[in-house]
Design an enzyme around this catalytic site. Structure first.
Site, PDB file in Angstrom:
ATOM      1  N   LYS A  17       0.845  -1.203   0.000  1.00  0.00           N
ATOM      2  CA  LYS A  17       0.000   0.000   0.000  1.00  0.00           C
ATOM      3  C   LYS A  17       0.876   1.247   0.000  1.00  0.00           C
ATOM      4  O   LYS A  17       0.605   2.197  -0.743  1.00  0.00           O
ATOM      5  CB  LYS A  17      -0.929   0.007   1.218  1.00  0.00           C
ATOM      6  CG  LYS A  17      -2.135  -0.913   1.059  1.00  0.00           C
ATOM      7  CD  LYS A  17      -3.045  -0.795   2.267  1.00  0.00           C
ATOM      8  CE  LYS A  17      -3.851  -2.061   2.491  1.00  0.00           C
ATOM      9  NZ  LYS A  17      -4.358  -2.201   3.839  1.00  0.00           N
ATOM     10  N   GLN A  61      -4.011  -1.387  10.101  1.00  0.00           N
ATOM     11  CA  GLN A  61      -3.878  -2.733   9.528  1.00  0.00           C
ATOM     12  C   GLN A  61      -4.413  -3.786  10.503  1.00  0.00           C
ATOM     13  O   GLN A  61      -4.056  -3.818  11.674  1.00  0.00           O
ATOM     14  CB  GLN A  61      -2.403  -3.014   9.187  1.00  0.00           C
ATOM     15  CG  GLN A  61      -2.168  -4.331   8.499  1.00  0.00           C
ATOM     16  CD  GLN A  61      -2.860  -4.453   7.140  1.00  0.00           C
ATOM     17  OE1 GLN A  61      -2.849  -3.523   6.332  1.00  0.00           O
ATOM     18  NE2 GLN A  61      -3.501  -5.582   6.898  1.00  0.00           N
ATOM     19  N   ASP A  87     -10.833   3.446   5.025  1.00  0.00           N
ATOM     20  CA  ASP A  87     -11.232   2.036   4.932  1.00  0.00           C
ATOM     21  C   ASP A  87     -12.758   1.904   4.880  1.00  0.00           C
ATOM     22  O   ASP A  87     -13.278   0.842   4.549  1.00  0.00           O
ATOM     23  CB  ASP A  87     -10.736   1.266   6.169  1.00  0.00           C
ATOM     24  CG  ASP A  87      -9.474   0.482   5.866  1.00  0.00           C
ATOM     25  OD1 ASP A  87      -9.282   0.106   4.692  1.00  0.00           O
ATOM     26  OD2 ASP A  87      -8.691   0.237   6.806  1.00  0.00           O
TER      27      ASP A  87
END
Ligand code: NAP
Length: 276
Positions: A17, A61, A87
């Site tokens: 990412k 994460q 997210d």
């Protein structure tokens, strides 16, 4: 990006990412927490990032270290400023999605919709079946399809007659985390199949049971000792009208959606139009 602990898989995801985000000209910064860090330390870090005006998007994460406790992930995701929640996991943003109001939407289902739209796959009035009802994939996927006027069925581990239901789908989305589970019996001829699953196989018998002799995957397995397989069996490509590959399908478009959400979040904050 917040990375807590030392999971090798998480290290790879975060590295990918950061690379993609940096290549696109955004500034990506990694904040590490030790695997012994407490939930309070994680919450404090998120609050610091919320308050930092230079930061437009926050990704935490998953999974967090077990030592943080059972509901740590929910507590940390809930602590992220909804305006920076790239997210799309925050309940505020999920609520806006349910009401079909503009918001930051979970990246994987958003990527699946992007694939369908870019390929010109019709959704209005079509039957869509989503296998999986997780908060991060199955449920938002079903909502996005519904909002595009598909007639949506959501299936899960307790669903009876799964294959027959799946066979009604013009668009079938598999997000269950079971390697090669969706065989040709689950697919109506010509259907569009989106394979969200990412499963790592490390057993030779399992690999040989799925992939034919001489196939690229068998060669890969003999070289590396593992291969990636989706939730969809490779035989489905003989029946489906279109099928996303694993790897190289939903994965990369998901990362692209992280970028899109970050730019959206930045624009909304800069113009004072953020939903909160
Ligand atoms: P998850 O939270 O484990 O949810 C799996 C869902 O599948 C659950 O709703 C479960 O039903 C259902 N399920 C499990 N076994 C089933 C069966 N035999 N028949 C019918 N339904 C079944 O997984 P997730 O986070 O949604 O992820 C799903 C897959 O997508 C995983 O392989 C994951 O690695 C992959 N993934 C890929 C990306 C990407 O970027 N490509 C992103 C996220 C996830 P219950 O609710 O009844 O337990």
């Amino acid at each position: 990006m917040v990375l807590a602990g030392r999971s090798p898989a998480s290290e790879v995801y975060v590295r990918n990412k950061i690379k993609t985000v940096s290549e696109a000209g955004c500034r990506a910064e990694l904040f590490r927490l030790d695997h012994t860090a407490t939930l309070n330390e994680a919450l404090a870090l998120v609050r610091t990032l919320n308050a930092d005006d230079a930061i437009d998007g926050i990704l935490v994460q998953s999974p967090l270290p077990e030592g943080m406790g059972k509901d740590a992930e929910q507590r940390v995701f809930d602590a992220v400023d909804p305006a920076k929640d790239v997210d799309g996991f925050h309940p505020h943003n999920v609520g806006l999605l349910v009401q079909k109001r503009p918001t930051l939407v979970a990246c994987t289902p958003l990527g699946c919709i992007e694939l369908l739209e870019q390929e010109g796959i019709p959704l209005r009035g079509k039957q869509a079946v989503v296998l999986g009802r997780s908060d991060i994939v199955g449920k938002p996927m079903a909502l996005l399809l519904l909002h595009r006027d598909a007639t949506v069925t959501i299936c899960h581990s307790r669903t009876e007659g799964l294959a027959a239901l799946a066979r009604t789908a013009d668009v079938l989305v598999a997000a269950i985390g079971r390697p090669a589970f969706v065989t040709r019996d689950y697919v109506k001829p010509g259907a569009t199949v989106i394979d969200v699953g990412i499963n790592t196989l490390t057993g030779k018998a399992e690999v040989d049971g799925i992939f034919p002799e001489g196939s690229r995957k068998r060669v890969q397995f003999s070289e590396k000792g593992s291969v990636l397989v989706g939730d969809v069996h490779p035989e489905v490509q003989d029946v489906a009208g279109a099928l996303t590959p694993v790897p190289g399908g939903v994965g990369p478009i998901t990362v692209a959606m992280v970028l899109r959400n970050t730019v959206t979040a930045a624009e909304l904050r800069a113009t004072g139009k953020a939903a909160v």
